[in-house]
Design an enzyme around this catalytic site. Structure first.
Site, PDB file in Angstrom:
ATOM      1  N   GLY A 214      -9.584  -8.933 -44.611  1.00  0.00           N
ATOM      2  CA  GLY A 214      -9.665  -7.621 -45.242  1.00  0.00           C
ATOM      3  C   GLY A 214      -8.317  -7.173 -45.800  1.00  0.00           C
ATOM      4  O   GLY A 214      -8.209  -6.768 -46.961  1.00  0.00           O
TER       5      GLY A 214
ATOM      6  N   ILE B 242      -7.693 -20.074 -42.875  1.00  0.00           N
ATOM      7  CA  ILE B 242      -8.615 -21.139 -42.467  1.00  0.00           C
ATOM      8  C   ILE B 242      -9.948 -20.982 -43.211  1.00  0.00           C
ATOM      9  O   ILE B 242     -10.707 -21.929 -43.367  1.00  0.00           O
ATOM     10  CB  ILE B 242      -8.828 -21.125 -40.935  1.00  0.00           C
ATOM     11  CG1 ILE B 242      -9.453 -22.424 -40.448  1.00  0.00           C
ATOM     12  CG2 ILE B 242      -9.636 -19.914 -40.491  1.00  0.00           C
ATOM     13  CD1 ILE B 242      -9.506 -22.523 -38.926  1.00  0.00           C
TER      14      ILE B 242
ATOM     15  N   HIS C 203      -3.293  -1.752 -30.544  1.00  0.00           N
ATOM     16  CA  HIS C 203      -3.887  -2.062 -29.244  1.00  0.00           C
ATOM     17  C   HIS C 203      -2.855  -2.487 -28.203  1.00  0.00           C
ATOM     18  O   HIS C 203      -3.183  -2.552 -27.018  1.00  0.00           O
ATOM     19  CB  HIS C 203      -5.005  -3.092 -29.402  1.00  0.00           C
ATOM     20  CG  HIS C 203      -6.181  -2.511 -30.119  1.00  0.00           C
ATOM     21  ND1 HIS C 203      -7.109  -1.708 -29.495  1.00  0.00           N
ATOM     22  CD2 HIS C 203      -6.524  -2.552 -31.428  1.00  0.00           C
ATOM     23  CE1 HIS C 203      -7.996  -1.286 -30.386  1.00  0.00           C
ATOM     24  NE2 HIS C 203      -7.665  -1.788 -31.573  1.00  0.00           N
TER      25      HIS C 203
ATOM     26  N   TYR D 246      -6.763  -9.690 -26.935  1.00  0.00           N
ATOM     27  CA  TYR D 246      -6.253  -9.561 -28.308  1.00  0.00           C
ATOM     28  C   TYR D 246      -4.945  -8.772 -28.296  1.00  0.00           C
ATOM     29  O   TYR D 246      -3.939  -9.180 -28.897  1.00  0.00           O
ATOM     30  CB  TYR D 246      -7.326  -8.866 -29.154  1.00  0.00           C
ATOM     31  CG  TYR D 246      -6.850  -8.313 -30.474  1.00  0.00           C
ATOM     32  CD1 TYR D 246      -6.528  -9.164 -31.527  1.00  0.00           C
ATOM     33  CD2 TYR D 246      -6.729  -6.933 -30.674  1.00  0.00           C
ATOM     34  CE1 TYR D 246      -6.106  -8.649 -32.750  1.00  0.00           C
ATOM     35  CE2 TYR D 246      -6.312  -6.418 -31.885  1.00  0.00           C
ATOM     36  CZ  TYR D 246      -6.000  -7.279 -32.924  1.00  0.00           C
ATOM     37  OH  TYR D 246      -5.573  -6.768 -34.119  1.00  0.00           O
TER      38      TYR D 246
ATOM     39  N   LYS E 127      -0.863  -9.757 -29.258  1.00  0.00           N
ATOM     40  CA  LYS E 127       0.038  -9.023 -30.159  1.00  0.00           C
ATOM     41  C   LYS E 127       1.312  -8.613 -29.408  1.00  0.00           C
ATOM     42  O   LYS E 127       2.406  -8.632 -29.965  1.00  0.00           O
ATOM     43  CB  LYS E 127      -0.677  -7.800 -30.733  1.00  0.00           C
ATOM     44  CG  LYS E 127      -1.904  -8.121 -31.592  1.00  0.00           C
ATOM     45  CD  LYS E 127      -1.536  -8.899 -32.841  1.00  0.00           C
ATOM     46  CE  LYS E 127      -2.721  -9.052 -33.779  1.00  0.00           C
ATOM     47  NZ  LYS E 127      -2.387  -9.821 -34.993  1.00  0.00           N
TER      48      LYS E 127
ATOM     49  N   SER F 126      -6.950   0.048 -40.513  1.00  0.00           N
ATOM     50  CA  SER F 126      -6.757  -0.027 -41.958  1.00  0.00           C
ATOM     51  C   SER F 126      -8.007  -0.554 -42.628  1.00  0.00           C
ATOM     52  O   SER F 126      -8.292  -1.756 -42.625  1.00  0.00           O
ATOM     53  CB  SER F 126      -5.543  -0.899 -42.286  1.00  0.00           C
ATOM     54  OG  SER F 126      -5.137  -0.685 -43.615  1.00  0.00           O
TER      55      SER F 126
HETATM   56  P1  NAI Z   1      -9.385 -10.159 -40.674  1.00  0.00           P
HETATM   57  O1  NAI Z   1     -10.083 -10.664 -39.472  1.00  0.00           O
HETATM   58  O2  NAI Z   1     -10.190  -9.642 -41.807  1.00  0.00           O
HETATM   59  O3  NAI Z   1      -8.417 -11.299 -41.230  1.00  0.00           O
HETATM   60  C1  NAI Z   1      -7.779 -12.247 -40.402  1.00  0.00           C
HETATM   61  C2  NAI Z   1      -7.779 -13.575 -41.122  1.00  0.00           C
HETATM   62  O4  NAI Z   1      -7.164 -14.563 -40.277  1.00  0.00           O
HETATM   63  C3  NAI Z   1      -9.196 -14.069 -41.454  1.00  0.00           C
HETATM   64  O5  NAI Z   1      -9.342 -14.280 -42.832  1.00  0.00           O
HETATM   65  C4  NAI Z   1      -9.326 -15.355 -40.658  1.00  0.00           C
HETATM   66  O6  NAI Z   1     -10.057 -16.378 -41.341  1.00  0.00           O
HETATM   67  C5  NAI Z   1      -7.875 -15.768 -40.462  1.00  0.00           C
HETATM   68  N1  NAI Z   1      -7.739 -16.652 -39.304  1.00  0.00           N
HETATM   69  C6  NAI Z   1      -8.320 -16.509 -38.083  1.00  0.00           C
HETATM   70  N2  NAI Z   1      -8.043 -17.566 -37.315  1.00  0.00           N
HETATM   71  C7  NAI Z   1      -7.264 -18.405 -38.062  1.00  0.00           C
HETATM   72  C8  NAI Z   1      -6.670 -19.668 -37.833  1.00  0.00           C
HETATM   73  N3  NAI Z   1      -6.816 -20.315 -36.657  1.00  0.00           N
HETATM   74  N4  NAI Z   1      -5.946 -20.230 -38.812  1.00  0.00           N
HETATM   75  C9  NAI Z   1      -5.788 -19.602 -40.002  1.00  0.00           C
HETATM   76  N5  NAI Z   1      -6.332 -18.405 -40.299  1.00  0.00           N
HETATM   77  C10 NAI Z   1      -7.069 -17.808 -39.334  1.00  0.00           C
HETATM   78  O7  NAI Z   1      -8.341  -9.053 -40.188  1.00  0.00           O
HETATM   79  P2  NAI Z   1      -7.626  -7.912 -41.030  1.00  0.00           P
HETATM   80  O8  NAI Z   1      -8.324  -6.639 -40.791  1.00  0.00           O
HETATM   81  O9  NAI Z   1      -7.395  -8.364 -42.410  1.00  0.00           O
HETATM   82  O10 NAI Z   1      -6.230  -7.826 -40.258  1.00  0.00           O
HETATM   83  C11 NAI Z   1      -5.116  -8.597 -40.644  1.00  0.00           C
HETATM   84  C12 NAI Z   1      -4.138  -8.634 -39.494  1.00  0.00           C
HETATM   85  O11 NAI Z   1      -3.771  -7.317 -39.148  1.00  0.00           O
HETATM   86  C13 NAI Z   1      -4.691  -9.278 -38.228  1.00  0.00           C
HETATM   87  O12 NAI Z   1      -3.659 -10.010 -37.585  1.00  0.00           O
HETATM   88  C14 NAI Z   1      -5.086  -8.102 -37.371  1.00  0.00           C
HETATM   89  O13 NAI Z   1      -5.014  -8.415 -35.997  1.00  0.00           O
HETATM   90  C15 NAI Z   1      -4.048  -7.073 -37.781  1.00  0.00           C
HETATM   91  N6  NAI Z   1      -4.533  -5.705 -37.624  1.00  0.00           N
HETATM   92  C16 NAI Z   1      -5.495  -5.205 -38.458  1.00  0.00           C
HETATM   93  C17 NAI Z   1      -5.941  -3.912 -38.318  1.00  0.00           C
HETATM   94  C18 NAI Z   1      -6.938  -3.295 -39.237  1.00  0.00           C
HETATM   95  O14 NAI Z   1      -7.264  -2.125 -39.033  1.00  0.00           O
HETATM   96  N7  NAI Z   1      -7.440  -3.989 -40.249  1.00  0.00           N
HETATM   97  C19 NAI Z   1      -5.418  -3.056 -37.224  1.00  0.00           C
HETATM   98  C20 NAI Z   1      -4.415  -3.686 -36.412  1.00  0.00           C
HETATM   99  C21 NAI Z   1      -3.990  -4.966 -36.613  1.00  0.00           C
HETATM  100  C1  15L Z   2      -7.249  -3.727 -34.734  1.00  0.00           C
HETATM  101  O1  15L Z   2      -6.263  -4.265 -34.224  1.00  0.00           O
HETATM  102  C2  15L Z   2      -8.322  -4.523 -35.371  1.00  0.00           C
HETATM  103  O2  15L Z   2      -7.809  -5.681 -35.998  1.00  0.00           O
HETATM  104  C3  15L Z   2      -9.144  -3.758 -36.363  1.00  0.00           C
HETATM  105  O3  15L Z   2     -10.332  -4.483 -36.602  1.00  0.00           O
HETATM  106  C4  15L Z   2      -9.472  -2.329 -35.923  1.00  0.00           C
HETATM  107  O4  15L Z   2     -10.453  -2.339 -34.977  1.00  0.00           O
HETATM  108  C5  15L Z   2      -8.217  -1.620 -35.436  1.00  0.00           C
HETATM  109  O5  15L Z   2      -7.401  -2.394 -34.577  1.00  0.00           O
HETATM  110  C6  15L Z   2      -8.484  -0.320 -34.706  1.00  0.00           C
HETATM  111  O6  15L Z   2      -7.900  -0.091 -33.665  1.00  0.00           O
HETATM  112  O7  15L Z   2      -9.270   0.498 -35.224  1.00  0.00           O
END
Ligand code: NAI
Ligand code: 15L
Length: 274
Positions: free
Chosen positions: A22, A43, A122, A145, A149, A175
């Site tokens: 995302g 991936i 988190h 998770y 982090k 986000s």
């Molecule tokens: P998402 O789940 O949409 O994207 C994560 C990506 O990492 C996915 O495209 C997935 O295919 C890839 N991935 C997973 N395992 C993998 C592996 N073994 N090798 C290579 N790629 C791999 O998550 P999003 O929402 O885009 O978040 C991005 C980052 O920000 C993440 O690290 C998430 O933990 C962190 N984050 C996001 C938040 C949010 O509200 N969107 C809140 C807090 C942290």
């Molecule tokens: C995160 O760390 C997750 O990646 C995201 O999917 C949301 O759930 C976010 O925190 C949250 O706390 O709302």
């Protein structure tokens, strides 16, 4: 490190992991303004390269040799890749803990001096809502998770002191295009503010290991960025326009985790297995 090309962008090549996700899809565009070439990786399948300025490489964070090769000729890394929700420890261990280790090792091997690490709110998710926190507050991870982090932040501190690699750890709130529940009225980070935050994390000088909460200028924020003012992050958006749609819904029960914990439902996920 490579010699910058003749463009006036600050970086020759930025590596973005998690590019199919995302936030990765948003930042894939944003980073074009800052690098001659953006190398994107995931991936999962990604949209094809948009031209010479973009390199698309499918890669598993668990594969150390592949991640080392992925980071060759890169100036800086925006590391978003990994599991982004609560899952069993073994899954988190591979993608998030081992995967982040591989990113830092690749940075060390190639002389990369800055990583922007997608941490998460988190890491302090077990605090009750309304408890004011800042980057110096003791962590209270709310699951495996969150532990990954938290470990990633510790890894950042270690690689700074041992190898001089700087990190900005972004404790991202929620986000998405819009808040999805009442809790997210406090934790929401707009995509525009996310882009600004990542830009500041890339461009600010002498960041050492900085920890910053990624949150918009919402009315009821639990987190202060007073220890990250050197980054120059100044969010412009607010969740207020979304408030009426949630106020029309029934109030959450007093014991609903989305009302109790800063981390919301993550704090009560699991146990996994027997
Ligand atoms: P998402 O789940 O949409 O994207 C994560 C990506 O990492 C996915 O495209 C997935 O295919 C890839 N991935 C997973 N395992 C993998 C592996 N073994 N090798 C290579 N790629 C791999 O998550 P999003 O929402 O885009 O978040 C991005 C980052 O920000 C993440 O690290 C998430 O933990 C962190 N984050 C996001 C938040 C949010 O509200 N969107 C809140 C807090 C942290
Ligand atoms: C995160 O760390 C997750 O990646 C995201 O999917 C949301 O759930 C976010 O925190 C949250 O706390 O709302």
């Amino acid at each position: 490190m490579t010699t910058p090309l003749s463009s006036n962008k600050p970086f020759n090549r930025i590596l973005l992991t998690g590019a199919a996700g995302g936030l990765g899809q948003i930042l894939r565009e944003t980073l074009q303004a800052h690098a001659t070439i953006v190398r994107i990786s995931d991936i999962s399948p990604m949209a094809p390269s948009q031209g010479e300025h973009e390199e698309v490489i499918t890669c598993n964070l668990v594969d150390k040799a592949a991640i080392t090769a992925l980071a060759k000729d890169v100036d800086t890394i925006v590391h978003l890749g990994g599991i982004s929700v609560e899952r069993p420890f073994e899954e988190i261990l591979e993608a998030n803990i081992r995967g982040t280790f591989h990113i830092y090792e690749a940075a060390r091997i190639h002389g990369i001096k800055r990583i922007v690490f997608a941490s998460s709110n988190h890491v302090t998710g077990f605090y009750p809502q309304d408890t004011p926190l800042d980057a110096h507050s003791q962590r209270r991870p709310d699951g495996y998770y969150a532990l990954s982090k938290s470990y990633g932040e510790d890894m950042a501190t270690f690689y700074l002191h041992r190898y001089g690699i700087e990190t900005v750890s972004l404790r991202i709130g929620s986000s998405f295009t819009a808040p999805r529940n009442t809790r997210m009225l406090s934790t929401w980070l707009s995509y525009s503010d996310l882009e600004h935050l990542v830009e500041r994390a890339l461009l600010a000088h002498d960041v050492g290991h900085s920890v910053v909460y990624g949150v918009s200028d919402n009315r009821d924020v639990w987190w202060s960025n007073r220890h990250a003012s050197h980054l120059g992050f100044a969010p412009q958006d607010t969740s207020e326009p979304f408030r009426p749609q949630f106020e029309q819904q029934p109030e959450l029960a007093a014991d609903d985790p989305n009302r109790l914990y800063q981390g919301g439902a993550f704090a009560v996920a699991g146990p996994f297995g027997e």
